[in-house]
Design an enzyme around this catalytic site. Structure first.
Site, PDB file in Angstrom:
ATOM      1  N   SER A 165       0.493  25.683  25.375  1.00 44.47           N
ATOM      2  CA  SER A 165       1.543  26.441  24.047  1.00 44.47           C
ATOM      3  C   SER A 165       1.282  27.483  23.992  1.00 44.47           C
ATOM      4  O   SER A 165       1.647  28.011  22.864  1.00 44.47           O
ATOM      5  CB  SER A 165       0.855  25.017  23.107  1.00 44.47           C
ATOM      6  OG  SER A 165      -0.426  25.151  22.631  1.00 44.47           O
TER       7      SER A 165
ATOM      8  N   GLU B  80       1.235  29.473   4.255  1.00 44.63           N
ATOM      9  CA  GLU B  80       0.288  29.314   3.953  1.00 44.63           C
ATOM     10  C   GLU B  80      -0.479  29.373   6.085  1.00 44.63           C
ATOM     11  O   GLU B  80       0.487  29.263   6.622  1.00 44.63           O
ATOM     12  CB  GLU B  80       0.122  28.072   3.900  1.00 44.63           C
ATOM     13  CG  GLU B  80      -0.190  26.495   4.685  1.00 44.63           C
ATOM     14  CD  GLU B  80       1.492  26.138   5.381  1.00 44.63           C
ATOM     15  OE1 GLU B  80       2.455  25.971   4.707  1.00 44.63           O
ATOM     16  OE2 GLU B  80       1.072  25.923   6.458  1.00 44.63           O
TER      17      GLU B  80
ATOM     18  N   LYS C 157       4.721  29.529  18.434  1.00 48.20           N
ATOM     19  CA  LYS C 157       5.242  29.703  16.994  1.00 48.20           C
ATOM     20  C   LYS C 157       5.870  30.489  16.170  1.00 48.20           C
ATOM     21  O   LYS C 157       6.650  30.376  15.783  1.00 48.20           O
ATOM     22  CB  LYS C 157       3.462  29.737  16.200  1.00 48.20           C
ATOM     23  CG  LYS C 157       2.980  28.627  16.169  1.00 48.20           C
ATOM     24  CD  LYS C 157       2.191  28.519  15.067  1.00 48.20           C
ATOM     25  CE  LYS C 157       1.350  27.220  14.886  1.00 48.20           C
ATOM     26  NZ  LYS C 157      -0.192  27.345  16.095  1.00 48.20           N
TER      27      LYS C 157
HETATM   28  C1  LIG Z   1      -0.726  25.989  15.842  1.00 46.74           C
HETATM   29  C2  LIG Z   1      -1.169  26.087  17.093  1.00 46.74           C
HETATM   30  C3  LIG Z   1      -0.774  24.396  17.743  1.00 46.74           C
HETATM   31  C4  LIG Z   1      -0.916  23.103  16.835  1.00 46.74           C
HETATM   32  O1  LIG Z   1       0.772  23.365  16.755  1.00 46.74           O
HETATM   33  P1  LIG Z   1       1.484  22.201  17.249  1.00 46.74           P
HETATM   34  O2  LIG Z   1       2.409  22.136  15.787  1.00 46.74           O
HETATM   35  O3  LIG Z   1       1.038  20.910  17.112  1.00 46.74           O
HETATM   36  O4  LIG Z   1       2.183  22.793  18.233  1.00 46.74           O
HETATM   37  C5  LIG Z   1      -0.230  24.376  19.338  1.00 46.74           C
HETATM   38  N1  LIG Z   1      -1.421  24.847  20.106  1.00 46.74           N
HETATM   39  C6  LIG Z   1      -1.344  26.637  20.070  1.00 46.74           C
HETATM   40  C7  LIG Z   1      -0.939  27.724  20.614  1.00 46.74           C
HETATM   41  C8  LIG Z   1      -0.611  26.780  18.349  1.00 46.74           C
HETATM   42  O5  LIG Z   1      -1.505  27.803  18.122  1.00 46.74           O
END
Ligand SMILES: *Cc1c(COP(=O)(O)O)cnc(C)c1O
Length: 405
Positions: A388, A123, A101
Site C-alpha cells: 500500500s 482530518e 491514498k
Molecule cells: C493509511 C494507510 C493504510 C491504512 O488505510 P486503509 O484504509 O486500511 O488502506 C495502509 N497503508 C498505508 C501506506 C497507508 O498510508
C-alpha cells in the site's frame, strides 16, 4: 448467507443498497442536516460515475499525474528463501505521494470541483491522508483545511511541513487527547457549518454513506489493474491475495477485483503488542457490532460501549473499527481476517528491504509479514500482496525504536 450462495457477478449492483447498507453494516447514522448534505454528494457521485467525461478525466489524471498503472513486481529472492510459493507485490508505493491514498483523494477532489465546491476538509492522524488531500487540492485549485491534533502535529513534523508547502491550512485541535478522534470531531463540526461550500473527504472506506462505497470505487483501480497485470504476467490468477486493513481502503481496492474469482482473500489486522484490549487494533478479529462516526460496523469497545483505545506500531492502522463492507465480507466468510504482531511486522520490513530493495510502509509490512507466513504453509502457488505504501516516512521511527537489524 455463505459465499457460495451469494452471486458475486451482481455484487456491485446490490452492495451497498440504496441506503448504504452492506447487509446490516454501513448506513448513515447522522443528523438530518448532515443527511441532506450526504444525499447531495450521493446524487452528484452517481451522475459523474456514469459520465464518460468524468471517467476519461479521472483516467487521464491517473496516467499523467499519478503515474498509473503501478506495476506488479515478482519477489524472486524472498520467494526462493521461503520455499516454492511465488510472491508478488502490487506497487502502490510507486503511486504519486507514495501510497494508495491519492487514488480516492483525486476522485473526491474531482467530485468537489464538479459540485462547484470551493474547499475540501479532512482530518488526519499520521498526516498521510492530509498530504494526499493537500496534493489533490493543489492540483485542482481548491482550498484545503486539514484538522490535526496538537499531539500529532508535534509527532509528524515532516508531513505537517508537506501539507503547508502544498498550500493547505493545518488547523490545530487542542481539546481532549488532541489526537485523531478529536480531529475527526472538529473536522465534522467545521463541515456542518460550511457544507454548502465544501466537501468532507474521508480518508478510508469509513463514515456515513456514500463514503464507504465511493472510496471503494475510487480504490478499485488497484484490483482492476492487478487482475489484468497478473494474468498477463503469469497466465493465471494468484492463488491468494493479501492486504493490510486499517479502515480498509487499500484492501477493498485490491479485493474488489477478485471477489468473484477462485482466489483466497486475506485481510491482515495489527495485533500490536498482544491480545489485551488496548494493545492492538484488530477490530474484525476481536470486536463486536457497533455504531461509530456515522456508520454501523464491527468495532472494539471499552466497558462503557465506547470506542476503545487502540494501538499499533503502524499509525495508519490504529483505528478501533473497520469499513462496513469488511464487516460484511467477514460475516459472509468470503474474506478471511487474521493478524500479525509488531515483531513479525518489523521483521518483514527489514526482510523486504534487504532481499528486494523495496522499503515498505509499516502498514504494508503487516501484509508482507502475513504473506510470508502463508507461503510457508502453502506447498505451491502464488500470492499477490498489496504494497500500500513506501516506508520513507517510517525509517527514523524504526531505527530509533528497533535499531538496524
Ligand atoms: C493509511 C494507510 C493504510 C491504512 O488505510 P486503509 O484504509 O486500511 O488502506 C495502509 N497503508 C498505508 C501506506 C497507508 O498510508
Amino acid at each position: 448467507m455463505k459465499f457460495n450462495e451469494l452471486d458475486f457477478d451482481t455484487y456491485f449492483k446490490n452492495y451497498p443498497d440504496a441506503d448504504g447498507f452492506f447487509g446490516k453494516y454501513g448506513g448513515a447514522y447522522i443528523s438530518d442536516e448532515l443527511k441532506k448534505a450526504m444525499e447531495d454528494i450521493t446524487k452528484a457521485y452517481f451522475t459523474i460515475a456514469k459520465s464518460s467525461k468524468f471517467i476519461s478525466e479521472l483516467r487521464r489524471i491517473r496516467k499523467e499525474f499519478q503515474g498509473r498503472p503501478t506495476p506488479i513486481s515478482h519477489l524472486e529472492r524472498l520467494s526462493a528463501k521461503l520455499g516454492d510459493v511465488q510472491l508478488y507485490v502490487k506497487r502502490e508505493d510507486l503511486n504519486h505521494t507514495g501510497a494508495h491514498k491519492l487514488n480516492h483523494c483525486m476522485g473526491e477532489a474531482l467530485l468537489a470541483k464538479y459540485m462547484g465546491k470551493k474547499k475540501v476538509i479532512a482530518e488526519t492522524g499520521a498526516g498521510q491522508h492530509g498530504v494526499a488531500l493537500a496534493t489533490a487540492a493543489a492540483y485542482f485549485g481548491l482550498e484545503c483545511d486539514i484538522y490535526m491534533g496538537s499531539v500529532d502535529i508535534k509527532k509528524q513534523a515532516p508531513n505537517v511541513a508537506r501539507m503547508k508547502i502544498l498550500g493547505a491550512n493545518v488547523v490545530e485541535v487542542t481539546h481532549g487527547l488532541a489526537t485523531l478522534k478529536e480531529a475527526v470531531d472538529a473536522a465534522f463540526e467545521a463541515y456542518i457549518k460550511d457544507y454548502k461550500n465544501c466537501i468532507y473527504c474521508i480518508g478510508s472506506v469509513l463514515g456515513p454513506h456514500p463514503f464507504p462505497m465511493m472510496v471503494r470505487d475510487f480504490q478499485s483501480v488497484i484490483g482492476i489493474e492487478a487482475r489484468e497485470q497478473f494474468l498477463n504476467m503469469t497466465g493465471e490468477l494468484p492463488d491468494a491475495i493479501v492486504a493490510c486493513v486499517g479502515g480498509g481502503s487499500n484492501a477493498m481496492g485490491l479485493f474488489s477485483g477478485f471477489l468473484n474469482d477462485p482466489v483466497e482473500i486475506y485481510g491482515v489486522e495489527p495485533l500490536g503488542r498482544g491480545t489485551t484490549l488496548g494493545d492492538h487494533a484488530a477490530s474484525l478479529k476481536y470486536g463486536t457490532e457497533g455504531i461509530m462516526h456515522g456508520f454501523n460496523s464491527i468495532m472494539l469497545k471499552d466497558e462503557n460501549g465506547e470506542p476503545a483505545p487502540v494501538y499499533s506500531v503502524a499509525s495508519g492502522l490504529d483505528y478501533p473499527s473497520s469499513g462496513p463492507e469488511h464487516a460484511f465480507l467477514h460475516d459472509l466468510g468470503r474474506v478471511k481476517y487474521d493478524v500479525v504482531n509488531d515483531e513479525e511486522t518489523i521483521d518483514a520490513f527489514f526482510t523486504l528491504s534487504r532481499l528486494e530493495g523495496i522499503i515498505p510502509a509499516i502498514e504494508s509490512s503487516h501484509a508482507v509479514a502475513y504473506a510470508m507466513k502463508l507461503a510457508k504453509k502453502m506447498e505451491r502457488g502464488s500470492i499477490l500482496i498489496n504494497l500500500s505504501g513506501r516506508g520513507d516516512k517510517d525509517m527514523d521511527y524504526v531505527i530509533e525504536k528497533f535499531g538496524i537489524r
